[in-house]
Design a protein around this motif. Structure first.
Motif, short mmCIF file in Angstrom:
data_model
loop_
_atom_site.label_atom_id
_atom_site.label_comp_id
_atom_site.label_asym_id
_atom_site.label_seq_id
_atom_site.Cartn_x
_atom_site.Cartn_y
_atom_site.Cartn_z
N ILE A 126 0.83 -1.22 0.00
CA ILE A 126 0.00 0.00 0.00
C ILE A 126 0.86 1.27 0.00
CG2 ILE A 126 -1.93 1.20 1.10
CD1 ILE A 126 -2.71 -1.32 2.52
N GLY A 129 -1.91 7.37 -1.09
CA GLY A 129 -2.03 8.50 -0.17
C GLY A 129 -1.16 9.66 -0.60
N ASN A 145 -4.38 10.61 4.87
CA ASN A 145 -3.97 9.21 4.62
C ASN A 145 -4.63 8.20 5.56
OD1 ASN A 145 -2.47 10.23 2.59
ND2 ASN A 145 -0.47 9.84 3.49
N VAL A 149 -6.15 4.70 4.13
CA VAL A 149 -5.65 3.41 4.62
C VAL A 149 -6.77 2.60 5.27
CG1 VAL A 149 -4.21 2.46 6.47
CG2 VAL A 149 -3.24 4.11 4.87
N LYS A 150 -7.60 3.30 6.02
CA LYS A 150 -8.70 2.61 6.71
C LYS A 150 -9.63 1.95 5.69
CE LYS A 150 -12.28 3.43 10.16
NZ LYS A 150 -13.17 4.43 10.75
N CYS A 153 -7.91 -1.00 3.93
CA CYS A 153 -7.75 -2.17 4.82
C CYS A 153 -9.10 -2.87 5.06
CB CYS A 153 -7.08 -1.78 6.13
SG CYS A 153 -5.33 -1.41 5.88
N MET A 167 2.67 -1.97 4.50
CA MET A 167 2.16 -0.59 4.57
C MET A 167 3.29 0.41 4.32
SD MET A 167 -0.51 1.24 5.17
CE MET A 167 -1.64 0.16 6.05
N SER A 169 2.24 3.76 3.12
CA SER A 169 1.62 5.08 3.31
C SER A 169 1.96 5.67 4.67
CB SER A 169 0.09 4.97 3.19
OG SER A 169 -0.26 4.25 2.04
N THR A 175 -0.29 4.53 10.55
CA THR A 175 -1.11 3.78 9.59
C THR A 175 -1.08 2.27 9.89
OG1 THR A 175 0.72 3.80 7.98
CG2 THR A 175 -1.03 5.45 7.69
N ALA A 179 -4.38 0.01 10.50
CA ALA A 179 -4.66 -1.25 9.79
C ALA A 179 -4.97 -2.36 10.79
CB ALA A 179 -3.46 -1.63 8.92
#
Ligand SMILES: NC(=O)C1=CN([C@@H]2O[C@H](COP(=O)(O)OP(=O)(O)OC[C@H]3O[C@@H](n4cnc5c(N)ncnc54)[C@H](O)[C@@H]3O)[C@@H](O)[C@H]2O)C=CC1
Ligand SMILES: O=C([O-])CC(=O)C(=O)O
Length: 363
Positions: A126, A129, A145, A149-150, A153, A167, A169, A175, A179
């Motif tokens: 990932i 962002g 971001n 990310v949320k 995920c 991850m 980002s 982050t 996650a």
């Protein structure tokens, strides 16, 4: 320099053998090393038995995503490469797909296509962002971001709950906890499969140390622990190999440069983003290590920001042994110098705050 660095890395003993000889011999041996790459791979897995591995890059049309997609296309451990973004992926995927390497490439654009991008993935990377501009901290990226990310995920939990997640980002210190919370809520959290990518800190520490110590950069090994922002990035130069006789001032300057490496690039790019090419390289190295672990290659060790109990913090970057189920073992910090011990003490409050901020956002 070779594009074949990822899959074609030979065992150390073999690599050392090209150090001797004159420059023509060295060139010839390098060439032979490239040509024997596929043979080396089939030796590693037994002929024809390289497993099928689907890898997705989320944010694949971005500054990191594009070169990272290319580098993953060059990795023969990948059988299916899924390139997802909210815009621009059809073109990127068409372009990358013409490279004559193993993996099939598919581009997916927009949320409607996210399920298909993720289904069947072994590894999801990932880099989606916004990046920093001069004057910003990584934490300044949180507001945008964290939400990106949320939602990504949440989709991972639904469509490929068993995938390893890398991850990239920022802010990674937050982050990754976000996650973890999303996966916990979905009932899919596996602490062994969530990794914050801190490889660029290691890449920088190696490069900067080699330059100062005047040792071959490909031989340098140095752990970088803590987190991925400013003083939370703690290179342990007391454990570096090969050793060189550097002064305390040199070590402190190298530590500071490693901690500020991201900012050095942000300032040099003057508003046009942050590290993309070196990050794609670092991300590809780390993804390759995860794939090797999944495929049962022994003794794969990289630094990463993972769930951890080696300090009082719930997440921490340190050396991690990778295996068939992701994290096989979180390795300890080893013996640290007094300077590094002080660095560890002072990073704890900041890292703790960033972790808590992430947890709070997602819970
Ligand atoms: N972990 C590390 O060591 C590093 C992390 N980074 C971080 O990586 C991130 C990406 O950086 P760049 O590639 O330079 O940025 P970029 O702006 O060039 O690319 C980001 C991409 O993400 C896409 N995107 C935005 N929202 C999305 C969503 N909901 N789903 C899928 N894709 C989405 C954008 O369309 C864009 O193509 C930044 O947060 C940056 O701070 C950057 C360098 C090193
Ligand atoms: O500095 C940034 O914003 C991007 C990053 O994480 C890095 O280059 O280490």
């Amino acid at each position: 320099m070779t594009l074949a660095f990822i899959p074609f890395r030979l065992p150390r003993r073999r690599r050392c053998s090209i150090d001797g000889g004159n420059s023509n011999q060295r060139k010839m041996l390098k060439l032979m090393k490239l040509r024997s790459a596929s043979a080396f791979l089939s030796r590693s897995y037994g002929s024809g038995s390289v497993p099928q591995r689907k890898v997705a890059v989320l944010g694949a049309a971005g500054g990191i995503g594009q070169p990272l997609g290319l580098l993953m296309k060059l990795n023969p451990l990948v059988s299916d490469l899924s390139l997802y973004d909210i815009a621009g992926t059809p073109g990127v995927a068409a372009d990358v797909s013409h490279v004559n390497t193993r993996s099939a490439v598919a581009g997916y654009v927009g949320e409607d296509q996210l399920p298909r991008a993720l289904e069947g993935c072994d590894l999801v990377i990932i880099p989606a962002g916004v990046p920093r501009k001069p004057g910003m901290t990584r934490d300044d990226l949180f507001n945008i971001n964290a939400g990106i990310v949320k939602s990504l995920c949440s989709a991972i939990a639904k469509y490929c709950p068993h995938a390893i997640v890398n991850m990239i980002s920022n802010p990674v210190n937050s982050t990754v906890p976000i996650a973890a919370e999303v996966f916990k809520k979905a009932g899919t959290y596996d602490e062994n499969k969530l990794f914050g990518v801190t490889t660029l800190d290691v890449v920088r520490a190696r490069t900067f140390y080699a330059g100062k110590a005047k040792v071959p950069v490909e031989e340098v090994n140095v752990p970088v622990v803590g987190g991925h922002a400013g003083i939370t990035i703690l290179p342990l130069f007391s454990q570096v190999t090969p050793k060189a006789n550097l002064s305390d001032e040199d070590i402190q300057a190298l530590t500071k440069r490693t901690q500020d490496g991201g900012t050095e690039v942000v300032e040099a790019k003057a508003g046009k983003g942050s590290a993309t090419l070196s990050m794609a390289y670092a991300g590809a190295l780390f993804a390759d290590a995860c794939l090797k672990g999944l495929n049962g290659v022994p003794d794969v060790v990289e630094c990463s920001f993972v769930q951890s109990s080696i300090t009082e913090l719930p997440f921490f970057a340190s050396k991690v042994k990778l295996g068939k189920n992701g994290v096989e073992e979180v390795l300890g910090l080893g013996t640290m110098s007094d300077y590094e011990k002080r660095g560890l003490e002072s990073l704890i409050p900041e890292l703790k705050g960033s972790i808590e901020k992430g947890i709070q956002f997602a819970s």
